[in-house]
Design an enzyme around this catalytic site. Structure first.
Site, short mmCIF file in Angstrom:
data_model
loop_
_atom_site.label_atom_id
_atom_site.label_comp_id
_atom_site.label_asym_id
_atom_site.label_seq_id
_atom_site.Cartn_x
_atom_site.Cartn_y
_atom_site.Cartn_z
N GLY A 89 0.82 -1.21 0.00
CA GLY A 89 0.00 0.00 0.00
C GLY A 89 0.85 1.26 0.00
CG ASN A 90 3.45 2.37 3.19
OD1 ASN A 90 2.80 3.36 3.46
ND2 ASN A 90 3.72 1.44 4.08
CE LYS A 95 -0.52 -4.14 8.22
NZ LYS A 95 0.68 -4.59 7.49
CE LYS A 119 1.53 -6.16 0.29
NZ LYS A 119 2.60 -5.98 1.23
CE LYS A 126 7.20 -5.74 2.21
NZ LYS A 126 6.33 -5.30 3.31
#
Length: 316
Positions: free
Chosen positions: A11-12, A131, A217, A279
């Protein structure tokens, strides 16, 4: 037969900098990323695109709070903000992909599917929010925001500034996984699990109920990739490769690494929580649940990465 890849866009990465935060700026970034994803498709991939929504959810929440404070408008629950961003960002990605398909003469279409993801109501994350969502603030700004919003929890996010943190339960099941799998196998480019999906809990009668939280995500993308039996999980981030000792004089890029080696690097605390670590954990989970390969790279390197020319490639 085409390889199936799940591609997770941060998103960033859709917000290039503080001077380019508008919806139009975001669409420009989406269009640039779409070019590289379509380039992948031309190399023989079917794709499911997922995306983050941290900054975008924060924008919606802030607008809601200002409207509530100044005009008495009703507030928007966090779970609804997540659904809103799935539709809005998904629309932009879908349009950008379809336009790029037309430019290249490809007979292909993109579809956005608003996706629910089951979480456990007893997940400890609901009592320990971690988060980050929304914009970055200075310490002075964060203290003022905290004073005006006593229910918020503000933390320093990896030295980049202060952000609000909310509950981030672990995803358990992708509700619409069978639909996603069916459509992608029929040749559609799918956009799903936006922002980690809408967090829902399964009630005693089997029905679903949304809950206020944000699912990571990358974890949701990893679960989706495993549940649709994707060949590869590709996580797009801000750097072309993963590094050991990142930011230090002795930093070392990882080109090819095994699952066992990656897990050892995690034990050695090479990856920052709230930044690269989730990640890496998502990649580990995908490979441990049947995946054969994962790639971590930045959006502009996607085509070169799948061709083996850059990126960090992790093998089971």
């Amino acid at each position: 037969m085409a390889k199936l890849a799940v591609i997770a866009i941060g998103g960033n990465s859709l917000i290039r900098d503080n001077m380019r935060q508008t919806v139009e700026d975001q669409y420009d970034a989406v269009c640039e990323t779409a070019k590289h994803i379509v380039g992948m498709i031309e190399q023989g991939y079917d794709v499911i695109i997922t995306h983050g929504n941290g900054p975008q959810v924060g924008f919606i929440l802030r607008r809601s709070e200002i409207a509530c404070e100044t005009a008495g408008m009703h507030s928007v629950p966090l779970v609804a903000c997540g659904a809103d961003t799935q539709g809005a960002i998904g629309y932009q990605i879908q349009q950008a992909m379809d336009n790029e398909f037309k430019k290249r003469g490809l007979d292909k279409s993109a579809i956005t599917l608003v996706t629910q993801v089951v979480v456990d109501a007893s997940d400890p994350a609901f009592t320990r929010p971690t988060k980050p969502i929304g914009s970055f603030f200075s310490q002075e700004q964060a203290e003022k925001i905290q004073k005006n919003n006593p229910d918020w929890v503000m933390v320093n996010d990896s030295g980049r500034g202060y952000r609000r943190v909310v509950a981030s339960p672990q995803p358990q099941e992708i509700v619409e996984k069978d639909v996603i799998s069916k459509l992608v196998r029929e040749g559609y480019c799918m956009i799903a699990v936006g922002g980690g999906g809408i967090p829902v809990i399964r009630q005693g009668d089997g029905s679903f109920k949304g809950v206020d939280a944000v699912i990571d995500k990358d974890f949701a993308s990893s679960l989706l990739a495993a549940q649709v039996q994707a060949d590869e999980l590709i996580i797009s981030t801000g750097v072309p490769k993963v590094y050991l000792n990142y930011g230090n004089p002795d930093e070392q890029a990882l080109d090819k690494v095994t699952l066992a080696e990656l897990k050892e690097y995690v034990k050695q605390n090479h990856f920052a929580p709230g930044s690269m670590l989730p990640k890496i954990q998502a990649v580990i989970s995908f490979l441990e649940n049947g995946g054969s390969k994962a790639i971590i790279t930045n959006p502009e390197s996607l085509e070169e990465a799948v061709a083996g020319k850059t990126g960090t490639h992790v093998y089971r």
